[in-house]
Design a protein around this motif. Sequence first.
Motif, PDB file in Angstrom:
ATOM      1  N   VAL A  33      20.696 -53.123  19.495  1.00  0.00           N
ATOM      2  CA  VAL A  33      20.669 -51.731  19.040  1.00  0.00           C
ATOM      3  C   VAL A  33      20.730 -51.647  17.522  1.00  0.00           C
ATOM      4  CG1 VAL A  33      22.036 -49.602  18.986  1.00  0.00           C
ATOM      5  CG2 VAL A  33      21.584 -50.719  21.155  1.00  0.00           C
ATOM      6  N   THR A  34      21.557 -52.485  16.902  1.00  0.00           N
ATOM      7  CA  THR A  34      21.732 -52.381  15.452  1.00  0.00           C
ATOM      8  C   THR A  34      20.644 -53.090  14.663  1.00  0.00           C
ATOM      9  OG1 THR A  34      23.209 -54.296  15.442  1.00  0.00           O
ATOM     10  CG2 THR A  34      24.225 -52.108  15.578  1.00  0.00           C
ATOM     11  N   LEU A  35      20.074 -54.168  15.191  1.00  0.00           N
ATOM     12  CA  LEU A  35      19.127 -54.965  14.416  1.00  0.00           C
ATOM     13  C   LEU A  35      17.663 -54.784  14.808  1.00  0.00           C
ATOM     14  CD1 LEU A  35      21.138 -58.311  14.255  1.00  0.00           C
ATOM     15  CD2 LEU A  35      21.021 -56.498  12.536  1.00  0.00           C
ATOM     16  N   THR A  36      17.390 -54.647  16.102  1.00  0.00           N
ATOM     17  CA  THR A  36      15.996 -54.631  16.551  1.00  0.00           C
ATOM     18  C   THR A  36      15.739 -53.594  17.643  1.00  0.00           C
ATOM     19  OG1 THR A  36      16.460 -56.361  18.167  1.00  0.00           O
ATOM     20  CG2 THR A  36      15.651 -57.081  16.011  1.00  0.00           C
ATOM     21  N   PRO A  37      16.111 -52.331  17.449  1.00  0.00           N
ATOM     22  CA  PRO A  37      15.937 -51.353  18.529  1.00  0.00           C
ATOM     23  C   PRO A  37      14.476 -51.044  18.850  1.00  0.00           C
ATOM     24  CG  PRO A  37      16.604 -50.256  16.527  1.00  0.00           C
ATOM     25  CD  PRO A  37      16.691 -51.732  16.256  1.00  0.00           C
ATOM     26  N   ASP A  38      13.582 -51.317  17.920  1.00  0.00           N
ATOM     27  CA  ASP A  38      12.168 -51.010  18.146  1.00  0.00           C
ATOM     28  C   ASP A  38      11.422 -52.159  18.817  1.00  0.00           C
ATOM     29  OD1 ASP A  38      12.703 -52.468  15.883  1.00  0.00           O
ATOM     30  OD2 ASP A  38      10.940 -51.755  14.798  1.00  0.00           O
ATOM     31  N   ILE A  39      12.105 -53.265  19.067  1.00  0.00           N
ATOM     32  CA  ILE A  39      11.503 -54.429  19.728  1.00  0.00           C
ATOM     33  C   ILE A  39      11.937 -54.422  21.192  1.00  0.00           C
ATOM     34  CG2 ILE A  39      11.448 -56.961  19.749  1.00  0.00           C
ATOM     35  CD1 ILE A  39      11.895 -56.910  16.765  1.00  0.00           C
ATOM     36  N   PHE A  40      11.181 -55.142  22.019  1.00  0.00           N
ATOM     37  CA  PHE A  40      11.489 -55.273  23.440  1.00  0.00           C
ATOM     38  C   PHE A  40      12.973 -55.567  23.655  1.00  0.00           C
ATOM     39  CE2 PHE A  40      11.955 -58.093  27.138  1.00  0.00           C
ATOM     40  CZ  PHE A  40      11.522 -57.225  28.133  1.00  0.00           C
ATOM     41  N   PHE A  41      13.537 -55.036  24.715  1.00  0.00           N
ATOM     42  CA  PHE A  41      14.955 -55.205  25.048  1.00  0.00           C
ATOM     43  C   PHE A  41      15.217 -56.646  25.475  1.00  0.00           C
ATOM     44  CE2 PHE A  41      18.549 -54.676  28.117  1.00  0.00           C
ATOM     45  CZ  PHE A  41      19.497 -54.288  27.196  1.00  0.00           C
ATOM     46  N   TRP A  42      15.356 -57.538  24.484  1.00  0.00           N
ATOM     47  CA  TRP A  42      15.505 -58.962  24.751  1.00  0.00           C
ATOM     48  C   TRP A  42      16.813 -59.361  25.439  1.00  0.00           C
ATOM     49  CZ3 TRP A  42      19.667 -60.607  22.066  1.00  0.00           C
ATOM     50  CH2 TRP A  42      19.975 -59.967  20.864  1.00  0.00           C
ATOM     51  N   PRO A  43      17.912 -58.593  25.362  1.00  0.00           N
ATOM     52  CA  PRO A  43      19.101 -58.993  26.117  1.00  0.00           C
ATOM     53  C   PRO A  43      18.881 -58.998  27.634  1.00  0.00           C
ATOM     54  CG  PRO A  43      19.727 -57.444  24.410  1.00  0.00           C
ATOM     55  CD  PRO A  43      18.224 -57.471  24.456  1.00  0.00           C
ATOM     56  N   LEU A  44      17.802 -58.381  28.064  1.00  0.00           N
ATOM     57  CA  LEU A  44      17.497 -58.339  29.497  1.00  0.00           C
ATOM     58  C   LEU A  44      17.429 -59.735  30.105  1.00  0.00           C
ATOM     59  CD1 LEU A  44      16.644 -56.625  31.960  1.00  0.00           C
ATOM     60  CD2 LEU A  44      14.292 -56.912  31.186  1.00  0.00           C
ATOM     61  N   TYR A  45      16.865 -60.705  29.354  1.00  0.00           N
ATOM     62  CA  TYR A  45      16.743 -62.062  29.883  1.00  0.00           C
ATOM     63  C   TYR A  45      18.107 -62.663  30.207  1.00  0.00           C
ATOM     64  CZ  TYR A  45      11.969 -61.738  28.145  1.00  0.00           C
ATOM     65  OH  TYR A  45      10.689 -61.350  27.910  1.00  0.00           O
ATOM     66  N   SER A  46      19.048 -62.517  29.304  1.00  0.00           N
ATOM     67  CA  SER A  46      20.393 -63.045  29.519  1.00  0.00           C
ATOM     68  C   SER A  46      21.103 -62.289  30.636  1.00  0.00           C
ATOM     69  CB  SER A  46      21.203 -62.947  28.233  1.00  0.00           C
ATOM     70  OG  SER A  46      22.536 -63.301  28.457  1.00  0.00           O
ATOM     71  N   ILE A  47      20.964 -60.978  30.644  1.00  0.00           N
ATOM     72  CA  ILE A  47      21.632 -60.159  31.659  1.00  0.00           C
ATOM     73  C   ILE A  47      21.160 -60.553  33.058  1.00  0.00           C
ATOM     74  CG2 ILE A  47      21.845 -57.811  32.566  1.00  0.00           C
ATOM     75  CD1 ILE A  47      21.745 -56.877  29.575  1.00  0.00           C
ATOM     76  N   LEU A  48      19.866 -60.712  33.223  1.00  0.00           N
ATOM     77  CA  LEU A  48      19.335 -61.065  34.546  1.00  0.00           C
ATOM     78  C   LEU A  48      19.645 -62.504  34.938  1.00  0.00           C
ATOM     79  CD1 LEU A  48      15.860 -59.290  34.517  1.00  0.00           C
ATOM     80  CD2 LEU A  48      17.944 -58.567  35.676  1.00  0.00           C
ATOM     81  N   ALA A  49      19.395 -63.445  34.022  1.00  0.00           N
ATOM     82  CA  ALA A  49      19.601 -64.856  34.358  1.00  0.00           C
ATOM     83  C   ALA A  49      21.071 -65.160  34.639  1.00  0.00           C
ATOM     84  CB  ALA A  49      19.077 -65.732  33.224  1.00  0.00           C
ATOM     85  N   TRP A  50      21.943 -64.716  33.761  1.00  0.00           N
ATOM     86  CA  TRP A  50      23.366 -64.963  33.952  1.00  0.00           C
ATOM     87  C   TRP A  50      23.887 -64.142  35.126  1.00  0.00           C
ATOM     88  CZ3 TRP A  50      27.156 -64.787  29.214  1.00  0.00           C
ATOM     89  CH2 TRP A  50      28.361 -65.372  29.558  1.00  0.00           C
ATOM     90  N   GLY A  51      23.306 -62.980  35.356  1.00  0.00           N
ATOM     91  CA  GLY A  51      23.689 -62.152  36.494  1.00  0.00           C
ATOM     92  C   GLY A  51      23.423 -62.839  37.818  1.00  0.00           C
ATOM     93  N   ILE A  52      22.350 -63.610  37.887  1.00  0.00           N
ATOM     94  CA  ILE A  52      22.063 -64.375  39.109  1.00  0.00           C
ATOM     95  C   ILE A  52      23.187 -65.383  39.353  1.00  0.00           C
ATOM     96  CG2 ILE A  52      20.524 -66.108  40.124  1.00  0.00           C
ATOM     97  CD1 ILE A  52      18.210 -64.565  38.703  1.00  0.00           C
ATOM     98  N   GLY A  53      23.573 -66.101  38.301  1.00  0.00           N
ATOM     99  CA  GLY A  53      24.669 -67.059  38.433  1.00  0.00           C
ATOM    100  C   GLY A  53      25.978 -66.385  38.812  1.00  0.00           C
TER     101      GLY A  53
END
Length: 70
Positions: A33-53
Amino acid sequence: MKPEKSEVAWKWGLWSHVFWYVLTNVAQVVLWVTLTPDIFFWPLYSILAWGIGLGFHIRAFRTRPTLGSS
């Protein structure tokens, strides 16, 4: 033969996993939100992958053996 984990050890392990999952992913979202709000929501990868675990960990917690059972 490994000794069985106590109930406290099971709960501590799960809550530790949940705590770090939430803390880390909230930090990533704040950075996004603070650094790259105009770029694709990249935290999604971590949220989904770690969420599976985390989901597997929760499933293991719910189906854990009880102490004293064979």
